[in-house]
Design an enzyme around this catalytic site. Sequence first.
Site, PDB file in Angstrom:
ATOM      1  N   ASN A  91      46.826 -21.122 -17.204  1.00  0.00           N
ATOM      2  CA  ASN A  91      46.745 -21.160 -18.667  1.00  0.00           C
ATOM      3  C   ASN A  91      47.318 -22.428 -19.282  1.00  0.00           C
ATOM      4  OD1 ASN A  91      46.762 -19.894 -21.527  1.00  0.00           O
ATOM      5  ND2 ASN A  91      48.921 -20.327 -21.149  1.00  0.00           N
ATOM      6  N   TYR A 160      40.459 -34.367 -24.326  1.00  0.00           N
ATOM      7  CA  TYR A 160      40.566 -32.908 -24.255  1.00  0.00           C
ATOM      8  C   TYR A 160      39.232 -32.305 -23.832  1.00  0.00           C
ATOM      9  CZ  TYR A 160      41.520 -28.101 -25.674  1.00  0.00           C
ATOM     10  OH  TYR A 160      41.676 -26.737 -25.685  1.00  0.00           O
TER      11      TYR A 160
END
Length: 256
Positions: A91, A160
Amino acid sequence: MTPRHQNKNGFITGGGSGIGRETALRLAREGARMMITDVNLDAAQETVSLIEAEGGIALAARVDVREREQIRAAALRVRESWGSLHLLVNNAGVVTNHSFETLTEDAWDFVLDVNLKGQFLVAQELAPLIGESGGGAIVNLSTVEALVVVTSGTTAQPHYNASKGGVPMLTKALAVELAPKGIRVNCVAPGPIATNFFDLESVTSAEGLEFMKQRLLVPRVGQPADIASAISWLLSDEASWIDGIQLPVDGGWLTR
């Protein structure tokens, strides 16, 4: 709630806040003992305290997913404490506010190293223990931005997007390689979620919601619990015939 993860042991990165914390709580409520790792040890320990307050069992460790030795040390604690591992949630993630023109090599390396290389390192260190434990499941965190550029302004965040775009293919490759060990590997692609990962106010404000409603079919911002429930399901035996996929959990964002 059905104890779908009873007698299982789990490991989560970035478990000190947001989606990571909510997922750790969800898995613990469903019976799993959890190793909570985060670059912020205090935040990880706070998640442990929340789990213990509900009667669950958890450990905390400081892990920067760019550092193999820190990952290995946390894995050793799991082995020594519980002897086995069945569930892994990759995560941990970061973003920096850079456009293509302002993006530096340092920012590129930082985001790629955490968001993509970090998932590789954690999986490589933990998969042997999962295999020795009789198999299990891994869920990696991607995002809708692995498939589309989401921006309310004039610039994107190329580093990103690139980092998250690699996650579905890493997931598929790991699914192929780890299948003989009895390990399934899938990923979840969240849409806009009300956490502090991005600017929380921009996600939850009336103006932000109006922008997002142009894409959302379910007219609300997602909550960490929405993602946690999908992760829990993919890790469970209920999803035992699902392997190598990216599951969008996005309120229909990718549908339009």
